[in-house]
Design an enzyme around this catalytic site. Structure first.
Site, PDB file in Angstrom:
ATOM      1  N   ARG A   1      17.768  17.131  -1.339  1.00 45.32           N
ATOM      2  CA  ARG A   1      16.313  16.995  -1.681  1.00 45.32           C
ATOM      3  C   ARG A   1      15.942  18.178  -2.211  1.00 45.32           C
ATOM      4  O   ARG A   1      16.110  19.502  -1.932  1.00 45.32           O
ATOM      5  CB  ARG A   1      15.641  16.627  -0.278  1.00 45.32           C
ATOM      6  CG  ARG A   1      14.100  16.320  -0.315  1.00 45.32           C
ATOM      7  CD  ARG A   1      14.088  14.965  -1.032  1.00 45.32           C
ATOM      8  NE  ARG A   1      14.691  14.115   0.108  1.00 45.32           N
ATOM      9  CZ  ARG A   1      14.613  12.669   0.033  1.00 45.32           C
ATOM     10  NH1 ARG A   1      14.103  12.187  -1.129  1.00 45.32           N
ATOM     11  NH2 ARG A   1      14.900  11.868   1.138  1.00 45.32           N
TER      12      ARG A   1
ATOM     13  N   HIS B   1      14.402  11.085  -9.329  1.00 49.21           N
ATOM     14  CA  HIS B   1      15.635  11.589  -8.908  1.00 49.21           C
ATOM     15  C   HIS B   1      16.583  12.022 -10.204  1.00 49.21           C
ATOM     16  O   HIS B   1      16.503  11.642 -11.089  1.00 49.21           O
ATOM     17  CB  HIS B   1      16.336  10.387  -8.292  1.00 49.21           C
ATOM     18  CG  HIS B   1      15.746  10.116  -6.777  1.00 49.21           C
ATOM     19  ND1 HIS B   1      14.762  10.893  -6.107  1.00 49.21           N
ATOM     20  CD2 HIS B   1      16.090   9.309  -5.687  1.00 49.21           C
ATOM     21  CE1 HIS B   1      14.455  10.428  -5.036  1.00 49.21           C
ATOM     22  NE2 HIS B   1      15.328   9.306  -4.805  1.00 49.21           N
TER      23      HIS B   1
ATOM     24  N   ASN C   1      12.574   7.460  -9.434  1.00 49.66           N
ATOM     25  CA  ASN C   1      12.712   6.925  -8.317  1.00 49.66           C
ATOM     26  C   ASN C   1      12.018   5.782  -7.666  1.00 49.66           C
ATOM     27  O   ASN C   1      12.229   4.898  -6.971  1.00 49.66           O
ATOM     28  CB  ASN C   1      13.195   7.803  -7.189  1.00 49.66           C
ATOM     29  CG  ASN C   1      12.045   8.801  -6.793  1.00 49.66           C
ATOM     30  OD1 ASN C   1      11.446   9.332  -8.045  1.00 49.66           O
ATOM     31  ND2 ASN C   1      11.229   8.657  -5.629  1.00 49.66           N
TER      32      ASN C   1
ATOM     33  N   THR D   1       0.788  -1.244  -0.008  1.00 49.44           N
ATOM     34  CA  THR D   1      -0.083   0.060  -0.054  1.00 49.44           C
ATOM     35  C   THR D   1       0.759   1.361  -0.087  1.00 49.44           C
ATOM     36  O   THR D   1       0.141   2.300  -0.014  1.00 49.44           O
ATOM     37  CB  THR D   1      -0.925   0.000   1.192  1.00 49.44           C
ATOM     38  OG1 THR D   1      -0.129  -0.270   2.252  1.00 49.44           O
ATOM     39  CG2 THR D   1      -1.814  -1.228   1.107  1.00 49.44           C
ATOM     40  N   GLY D   2       2.080   1.159   0.085  1.00 49.57           N
ATOM     41  CA  GLY D   2       3.022   2.513   0.188  1.00 49.57           C
ATOM     42  C   GLY D   2       3.410   2.916  -1.251  1.00 49.57           C
ATOM     43  O   GLY D   2       2.490   2.489  -2.328  1.00 49.57           O
TER      44      GLY D   2
ATOM     45  N   SER E   1       9.287  12.145  -3.207  1.00 43.64           N
ATOM     46  CA  SER E   1       8.571  10.617  -2.968  1.00 43.64           C
ATOM     47  C   SER E   1       9.532   9.697  -2.569  1.00 43.64           C
ATOM     48  O   SER E   1       9.134   8.535  -2.118  1.00 43.64           O
ATOM     49  CB  SER E   1       7.737  10.291  -4.378  1.00 43.64           C
ATOM     50  OG  SER E   1       8.718   9.973  -5.597  1.00 43.64           O
TER      51      SER E   1
ATOM     52  N   CYS F   1      17.125   3.987  -4.494  1.00 49.67           N
ATOM     53  CA  CYS F   1      16.900   4.619  -5.415  1.00 49.67           C
ATOM     54  C   CYS F   1      17.776   5.463  -6.040  1.00 49.67           C
ATOM     55  O   CYS F   1      17.815   5.758  -7.131  1.00 49.67           O
ATOM     56  CB  CYS F   1      15.465   5.306  -5.234  1.00 49.67           C
ATOM     57  SG  CYS F   1      15.331   6.318  -3.954  1.00 49.67           S
TER      58      CYS F   1
ATOM     59  N   GLN G   1      17.137  15.203  -5.264  1.00 53.20           N
ATOM     60  CA  GLN G   1      16.324  13.970  -4.979  1.00 53.20           C
ATOM     61  C   GLN G   1      14.887  14.277  -4.768  1.00 53.20           C
ATOM     62  O   GLN G   1      14.570  15.194  -4.113  1.00 53.20           O
ATOM     63  CB  GLN G   1      16.647  13.118  -3.630  1.00 53.20           C
ATOM     64  CG  GLN G   1      18.058  12.402  -4.037  1.00 53.20           C
ATOM     65  CD  GLN G   1      18.407  11.630  -2.939  1.00 53.20           C
ATOM     66  OE1 GLN G   1      19.792  11.751  -2.673  1.00 53.20           O
ATOM     67  NE2 GLN G   1      17.745  10.865  -2.148  1.00 53.20           N
TER      68      GLN G   1
ATOM     69  N   VAL H   1       5.869   3.040  -3.044  1.00 57.38           N
ATOM     70  CA  VAL H   1       6.321   1.925  -4.051  1.00 57.38           C
ATOM     71  C   VAL H   1       5.658   0.652  -4.504  1.00 57.38           C
ATOM     72  O   VAL H   1       5.533   0.342  -5.481  1.00 57.38           O
ATOM     73  CB  VAL H   1       7.880   1.365  -3.520  1.00 57.38           C
ATOM     74  CG1 VAL H   1       8.447   0.317  -4.331  1.00 57.38           C
ATOM     75  CG2 VAL H   1       8.898   2.664  -3.086  1.00 57.38           C
TER      76      VAL H   1
HETATM   77  C1  2RA Z   1      15.278   8.750  -0.598  1.00 58.12           C
HETATM   78  N1  2RA Z   1      16.758   7.062  -1.749  1.00 58.12           N
HETATM   79  O1  2RA Z   1      15.190   9.317  -1.725  1.00 58.12           O
HETATM   80  C2  2RA Z   1      15.873   7.705  -0.611  1.00 58.12           C
HETATM   81  C3  2RA Z   1      14.571   6.508  -0.573  1.00 58.12           C
HETATM   82  N2  2RA Z   1      15.360   4.997  -0.412  1.00 58.12           N
HETATM   83  O2  2RA Z   1      14.760   9.470   0.330  1.00 58.12           O
END
Ligand code: 2RA
Length: 351
Positions: free
Chosen positions: A251, A258, A331, A11-12, A159, A129, A156, A14
């Site tokens: 981020r 990504h 990602n 349900t997440g 999500s 990812c 990144q 991914v």
């Molecule tokens: C992120 N790589 O983007 C991590 C998720 N596994 O936070």
């Protein structure tokens, strides 16, 4: 025979993409069982055009299962992956728990598919990812020119931090929308958000109108876990234990996909034309490299698709045998669900 598949964490963020992927790729599966936390148990979710009722994670859910794909937090995998393996399922695990263990292969099917057979514990790990988003391209270049160094800056998507990460960016954008005064004085966005949204966020700073030089958890000497994963996992997947890797993970306010700015050094001379030739021949890489005509990948233009996209390839002016390039990969797809599904398909071919 058609092997039976269980999706743990169905349900997440991914898990949702995983259900789509197993519903749209060649249907090689017998039963597909959906498993999640007790909170989600009992819900019916669509797989292969049918409603399947989600089961709560328990030892019995692995009965009759041949392959179990896990996309759950590290602590959950640490407990439940060995249980699945003990009960006879091959576990394909997306968590960071087992990736660096010497008796667990870390597999990217384009690069080291045979490793998937070498699984003494019945566990195969799939990479983080961030690593995965560049691996198909870097692996193809390495196969011909032998990689010696990587310096990476990541951009990144939110999500990567799960459903809560995407929800936070949408909430912040909504809370700030229409205010054309913000983003012009230090701290003004923090103040505006403090009045409108809960303080607890998956991110350590506002993510709307911002970039945050932090992803993952704090490790020794100020490194973020994502940066160490990128180094350690690249070495293991490519089979270069001495590969020099340094990175800064950032981020950015992108929902999914990504991006990575990569500086790669090789053992021998490599030109932009060489890189174009190699990447054009790589089946899961798409070359988008015509800057004179505005052609290069951006997350918004490739999200929701499977390949690894590469553009902005330049010969580094001051560094011999080195290229600079920009890579984008979804990602949640190649970075997570798709790679796990491809590993599961490799294993399924043994049945
Ligand atoms: C992120 N790589 O983007 C991590 C998720 N596994 O936070």
């Amino acid at each position: 025979r058609r092997p039976n598949l269980a999706l743990i964490g169905a349900t997440g963020a991914v898990g949702t993409v995983m259900r789509d992927i197993v519903s749209t790729r060649a249907d090689i599966w017998g039963e597909i069982r959906l498993v999640a936390s007790p909170r989600s148990a009992g819900k019916a979710l669509r797989v292969r055009g049918e409603d399947v009722v989600v089961q709560a994670l328990a030892p019995e859910v692995f009965d009759g299962i041949d392959i179990a794909i896990f996309d759950v937090p590290d602590v959950v995998s640490a407990v439940w992956v060995p249980i699945a393996a003990e009960r006879g399922a091959i576990a394909v695990d997306k968590s960071g728990t087992f990736r660096m263990e010497p008796d667990v292969p870390l597999v990217v099917p384009e690069i080291n598919p045979l490793e998937a057979r070498n699984r003494p514990r019945g566990i195969i790990s799939t990479p983080n990812c961030t690593t995965l988003s560049m691996m198909a391209a870097i692996g193809a270049l390495h196969a011909e020119y032998t990689l010696t160094e990587l310096v990476v800056a990541s951009y990144q998507a939110v999500s990567g931090a799960g459903v809560a990460g995407s929800a936070r960016l949408y909430d912040e954008v909504e809370a700030l929308a229409g205010d054309r005064t913000i983003g012009q004085a230090a701290g003004d966005v923090r103040k505006a958000l403090a009045n409108k949204l809960p303080a607890d966020s998956p991110f350590p700073a506002p993510i709307a109108f911002n970039v945050v030089p932090w992803a993952g958890s704090l490790k020794e000497d100020g490194w973020a876990s994502e940066e160490l994963k990128l180094r350690n996992e690249s070495r293991k997947i490519l089979g270069i234990p001495e590969l020099k890797v340094s990175s800064t993970c950032v981020r950015v306010p992108v929902i999914t996909t990504h991006s990575l700015a990569v500086h790669a050094r090789f053992e021998r001379e490599i030109t932009v034309a060489d890189a174009h030739r190699v990447l054009e021949a790589a089946p899961t890489v798409v070359l988008m490299d015509d800057p004179a005509n505005g052609v290069y990948p951006t997350p918004l233009d490739v999200v929701g698709t499977d390949p690894t996209y590469v553009g902005r390839i330049r010969q580094a002016i001051d560094f011999p045998n080195s290229l600079d390039l920009f890579v984008c990969g979804d990602n949640l797809r190649k970075g997570a669900a798709l790679n796990a599904a491809e590993i599961a398909e490799l294993v399924a071919a043994e049945f």
